[in-house]
Motif scaffolding. Structure first.
Motif, PDB file in Angstrom:
ATOM      1  N   ALA A  73      30.616  38.442  44.350  1.00 26.43           N
ATOM      2  CA  ALA A  73      31.898  38.200  45.018  1.00 26.43           C
ATOM      3  C   ALA A  73      32.789  39.431  44.934  1.00 26.43           C
ATOM      4  O   ALA A  73      33.482  39.779  45.901  1.00 26.43           O
ATOM      5  N   LEU A  74      32.792  40.108  43.781  1.00 25.97           N
ATOM      6  CA  LEU A  74      33.603  41.311  43.623  1.00 25.97           C
ATOM      7  C   LEU A  74      33.094  42.420  44.533  1.00 25.97           C
ATOM      8  O   LEU A  74      33.880  43.149  45.154  1.00 25.97           O
ATOM      9  N   GLU A 131      31.526  41.998  47.336  1.00 25.68           N
ATOM     10  CA  GLU A 131      31.910  41.625  48.697  1.00 25.68           C
ATOM     11  C   GLU A 131      33.375  41.963  48.940  1.00 25.68           C
ATOM     12  O   GLU A 131      33.745  42.480  49.997  1.00 25.68           O
ATOM     13  N   ARG A 132      34.193  41.696  47.952  1.00 26.63           N
ATOM     14  CA  ARG A 132      35.635  41.926  48.072  1.00 26.63           C
ATOM     15  C   ARG A 132      35.946  43.400  48.307  1.00 26.63           C
ATOM     16  O   ARG A 132      36.837  43.749  49.095  1.00 26.63           O
ATOM     17  N   ALA A 156      42.542  46.965  50.783  1.00 27.12           N
ATOM     18  CA  ALA A 156      41.751  46.023  49.992  1.00 27.12           C
ATOM     19  C   ALA A 156      42.022  46.225  48.503  1.00 27.12           C
ATOM     20  O   ALA A 156      42.126  45.253  47.741  1.00 27.12           O
ATOM     21  N   GLU A 171      45.505  44.849  47.617  1.00 29.77           N
ATOM     22  CA  GLU A 171      45.518  43.395  47.541  1.00 29.77           C
ATOM     23  C   GLU A 171      44.905  42.915  46.228  1.00 29.77           C
ATOM     24  O   GLU A 171      45.391  41.961  45.607  1.00 29.77           O
ATOM     25  N   LEU A 172      43.848  43.584  45.774  1.00 28.84           N
ATOM     26  CA  LEU A 172      43.240  43.228  44.486  1.00 28.84           C
ATOM     27  C   LEU A 172      44.210  43.487  43.343  1.00 28.84           C
ATOM     28  O   LEU A 172      44.324  42.675  42.409  1.00 28.84           O
ATOM     29  N   GLU A 205      46.697  40.713  43.143  1.00 31.14           N
ATOM     30  CA  GLU A 205      46.136  39.488  42.577  1.00 31.14           C
ATOM     31  C   GLU A 205      45.991  39.596  41.065  1.00 31.14           C
ATOM     32  O   GLU A 205      46.223  38.620  40.339  1.00 31.14           O
TER      33      GLU A 205
END
Length: 316
Positions: free
Chosen positions: A115-116, A118-119, A170, A173-174, A177
């Motif tokens: 998932a990371l 992909e992110r 990207a 945004e990380l 979060e």
């Protein structure tokens, strides 16, 4: 303790031979916040952060990360702290995703690597060795490695250097979060828009000490709005400044603090009151010089304006 600072630096001093890199520096970084450390090359930022990361031992002063000493408590801190170095510090012979999975295996409760990946768009070069990655790709991989262990504190050194706009957003945004999840983030960057967009608190460092600090809003409020215009390069900015000051005095306004600079060839900034009279005076002066104005904007000061005012415009 969740309410205690993530990082506290007090009276830090560090020298290399006869050169003083850090000279009595103090700073604090909160949990659940982004703290930006800005400064020119050679200002002492990297040495300060390396002392926080446990890579260097201070000559004087104290450094505490999550209440612990980065040197003496390194074993305890290591699983709780993420570090992203500007040069990556990555093994060059291993494939990108294999490297991330290996780092994840060292932690008790890592993030899901797929998932990371992909992110951060790592799958496109998952089987490529690190040595063959572009600079931006290495940065994304280094960022993933620094956060995969669910750290409580992350040190990010130029996290979006060399990235294209899509990758940079990207990454931003990380970072947001991570902050929302309560992670304390210490950011060093030369990209003023990055710091202005992300930082909750900013420290400006020069010659080994803090010369200004505050929230982004507080620093931006330290000066008036600016008039920016484009015209042929090499205008006599000193004459324009004198003309504006004379107009201020005629209007019984304060001419103090009025500056005119050519920030780049053909790009000019007038600092001070950005009122209608100032705009009219600028355009009238340009017309008197028979100079064609190709663009004019009025707006608040940026963090880059503040940074240059504090540290100067001369190359180091």
């Amino acid at each position: 303790m969740p309410d205690s600072p993530a990082v506290v630096v007090s009276g830090l001093r560090k020298s290399y031979g006869s050169t003083t890199a850090v000279d009595g520096l103090d700073l604090s970084a909160a949990r659940g916040a982004v703290t930006a450390v800005l400064g020119p090359n050679g200002a002492g930022k990297t040495t300060t952060v390396e002392c926080c990361e446990g890579l260097r031992r201070p000559d004087e002063g104290t450094v505490r990360v999550l209440g612990l000493d980065p040197q003496d408590d390194a074993r305890t801190l290591r699983p709780r702290v993420g570090v992203m170095l500007q040069d990556g510090g990555l093994p060059t012979g291993v494939r990108a995703l294999e490297m991330l999975e290996h780092v994840a295996s060292m932690y008790a409760d890592p993030l899901d690597t797929d998932a990371l990946a992909e992110r951060l768009g790592l799958h496109g070069f998952a089987r490529t060795t690190v040595r063959r990655l572009s600079g931006g790709q290495r940065q994304r991989l280094a960022l993933a490695a620094s956060v995969v262990g669910r750290p409580e504190v992350v040190f990010l050194d130029e996290p979006s250097a060399g990235m294209d706009p899509q990758s940079r957003h990207a990454v931003w945004e990380l970072v947001r979060e991570l902050r929302a999840d309560g992670v304390g983030i210490v950011l060093t960057t030369h990209l003023m828009d990055e710091a202005e967009d992300l930082a909750d608190h900013v420290y400006v460092v020069d010659r080994g000490t803090v010369i200004a600090e505050g929230s982004t809003a507080e620093l931006l409020a330290s000066g008036a709005a600016a008039v920016r215009f484009r015209a042929p390069r090499g205008l006599d900015v000193a004459e324009l400044a004198r003309t504006l000051a004379e107009g201020d005095r005629a209007r019984r306004a304060d001419p103090g603090g009025r500056t005119v600079t050519e920030d780049a060839p053909g790009a000019y900034t007038v600092q001070g009151d950005a009122d209608a009279a100032t705009i009219a005076a600028v355009t009238r002066w340009l017309a008197d010089q028979d100079v064609l104005l190709t663009g004019l904007t009025v707006g608040r000061r940026t963090l880059e304006d503040v940074f240059l005012d504090l540290t100067g415009r001369n190359l180091r």
